[in-house]
Write an enzyme that holds these catalytic residues in place. Structure first.
Site, short mmCIF file in Angstrom:
data_model
loop_
_atom_site.label_atom_id
_atom_site.label_comp_id
_atom_site.label_asym_id
_atom_site.label_seq_id
_atom_site.Cartn_x
_atom_site.Cartn_y
_atom_site.Cartn_z
NE ARG A 19 1.64 -2.59 9.70
CZ ARG A 19 2.32 -1.78 8.91
NH1 ARG A 19 2.70 -0.61 9.35
NH2 ARG A 19 2.62 -2.14 7.69
CG HIS A 67 10.24 -9.15 11.35
ND1 HIS A 67 9.97 -8.64 12.60
CD2 HIS A 67 10.03 -8.15 10.47
CE1 HIS A 67 9.63 -7.38 12.48
NE2 HIS A 67 9.66 -7.04 11.20
CG ASP A 126 -0.01 -7.48 6.52
OD1 ASP A 126 0.55 -8.44 7.07
OD2 ASP A 126 0.25 -6.29 6.78
NE ARG A 143 4.91 -20.90 29.88
CZ ARG A 143 4.44 -20.99 31.12
NH1 ARG A 143 3.33 -20.33 31.46
NH2 ARG A 143 5.03 -21.73 32.03
CD GLU A 161 -2.64 0.71 2.73
OE1 GLU A 161 -2.61 -0.39 3.34
OE2 GLU A 161 -3.15 1.73 3.21
O1 F6P Z 1 3.10 -4.74 6.17
C1 F6P Z 1 3.74 -5.95 6.34
C2 F6P Z 1 4.18 -6.15 7.75
O2 F6P Z 1 4.88 -7.36 7.83
C3 F6P Z 1 3.05 -6.12 8.78
O3 F6P Z 1 2.32 -7.32 8.85
C4 F6P Z 1 3.79 -5.79 10.04
O4 F6P Z 1 2.98 -5.16 10.96
C5 F6P Z 1 4.86 -4.84 9.56
O5 F6P Z 1 5.06 -5.14 8.19
C6 F6P Z 1 6.17 -4.92 10.28
O6 F6P Z 1 7.02 -3.96 9.77
P1 F6P Z 1 8.57 -3.82 10.10
O7 F6P Z 1 9.29 -4.94 9.40
O8 F6P Z 1 8.96 -2.50 9.53
O9 F6P Z 1 8.73 -3.92 11.56
#
Ligand code: F6P
Length: 341
Positions: free
Chosen positions: A172, A271, A128, A265, A103
């Site tokens: 997100r 990532h 996402d 837990r 986006e």
């Molecule tokens: O937009 C893709 C995404 O992986 C989201 O799911 C996540 O919130 C965000 O990027 C994490 O971003 P960064 O790698 O900058 O921490």
């Protein structure tokens, strides 16, 4: 002969290298030259770019990340930077710019197209799956597969220890990964940003499972989901901003322990969902997207984004693609409820 620039912007994801390889292959076949721009929009600001040939882009189909590098620079709100980017693009002698991104990156591309007349073609990526205008953005399938494997693994340990495990996945604004990986991994409860969480209902569902003799449960929650009546501020906005993990899973786990007494837990996948080798599906879609993007350049069709509709590669205007986010499929969400509890 056309000169094409290509950049990858925003969050990385598996499949970016497959697009780069595909664009270079198709372009060379057409007699075009491709310039790789480094680190997203930063490369156009600093003039960091180099010609990509077949040799440099062979053997990268299955490699995660992006050989071009990426960055989260989002300059449409900074007109000075946009001017520099547009001027540097024009000075480079390139005839078109293929922007591979989600986006944010596509919004910058649209701005460059509308305000500065830069001939852009977009390629949608997003783990996402939140982009409109296309049935699918590559990266999502790999992320769902990774998350599903993690859920499977967490299932066995949850069962052995008679525990609740709250698994936080990315997303997100939309709950696509939670929904699909949750269904595929047999989660007992799936929580998404589209529907605020009623924590008492969650606890009631856990209690009912316990009464039925199921002493463990798997909850999958999107990072962007929110619990009705509770704020995440107690975790500190600064810490959240830098780590980008919302800690919603911690909040849910604390509330469950408090309200039910069940040992709980948390596992934040983070990532890991974006790293490593792309799935076969993502390799195929990104390869198809790359070829079509070069065709659009050849046909002088700009301000467009390649897209997938009923398994056919088409294109839509970037403007339509970024107008609003694609929220989870309601029918699929209803199906997931059949298996909840
Ligand atoms: O937009 C893709 C995404 O992986 C989201 O799911 C996540 O919130 C965000 O990027 C994490 O971003 P960064 O790698 O900058 O921490």
């Amino acid at each position: 002969m056309k000169k094409i620039g290509i950049l990858t912007g925003g969050a990385d994801c598996p499949g970016l290298n497959s697009v780069i390889r595909s664009v270079v292959r198709k372009a060379v076949m057409e007699g075009f030259v491709v310039t790789g721009i480094k680190n997203g929009w930063n490369g156009l600001m600093d003039g960091d770019m180099r010609i990509l040939d077949l040799r440099m882009t062979s053997g990268i189909l299955d490699r995660g990340g992006t050989i071009l590098g990426t960055s989260r620079v989002v300059p449409p709100f900074e007109p000075e930077k946009m001017k520099i980017i547009a001027e540097n693009f024009k000075r480079s002698g390139m005839d078109a710019l293929i922007t591979v991104g989600g986006e944010d990156t596509l919004k910058v591309a649209l701005d460059l197209y509308k305000q500065y007349g830069i001939p852009v073609v977009g390629v949608p990526k997003s783990i996402d799956n939140a982009l409109s205008g296309t049935d699918y953005a590559f990266g999502f399938d790999t992320a769902v597969n990774i998350a599903t494997e993690c859920i499977d693994r967490l299932h066995t340990t949850a069962e052995s220890h008679h525990r609740i495990i709250v698994i936080e996945v990315m997303g997100r604004y939309t709950g696509w990964i939670a929904l699909e990986a949750g269904i595929a991994g047999g989660a007992n409860i799936i929580l998404v940003p589209e529907y605020p969480i009623d924590i008492d209902q969650v606890c009631q569902s856990l209690n009912e499972r316990h009464k039925r003799g199921k002493m463990f449960s798997i909850i999958v929650v999107s990072e962007g989901a929110r619990v009705k009546g509770y704020s995440l501020e107690s975790f500190g906005p600064e810490r959240r901003k830098s780590r980008r993990s919302s800690n919603v899973s911690e909040l849910i786990a604390n509330l469950i322990e408090e309200k039910t007494g069940y040992e709980t837990r948390v596992s934040v996948l983070g990532h890991i969902q974006r790293g490593g080798t792309p799935s076969a599906y993502d390799r195929i879609i990104s390869t198809r997207f790359g070829v079509r993007a070069v065709e659009l350049v050849k046909e002088n069709l700009f301000g467009k984004m390649v897209s997938l509709h009923n398994n056919k590669i088409r294109y839509v205007s970037i403007e339509d693609a970024v107008r609003k986010r694609k929220m989870i499929d309601k029918d699929l969400y209803e199906i997931s409820k059949v298996f909840s509890g």
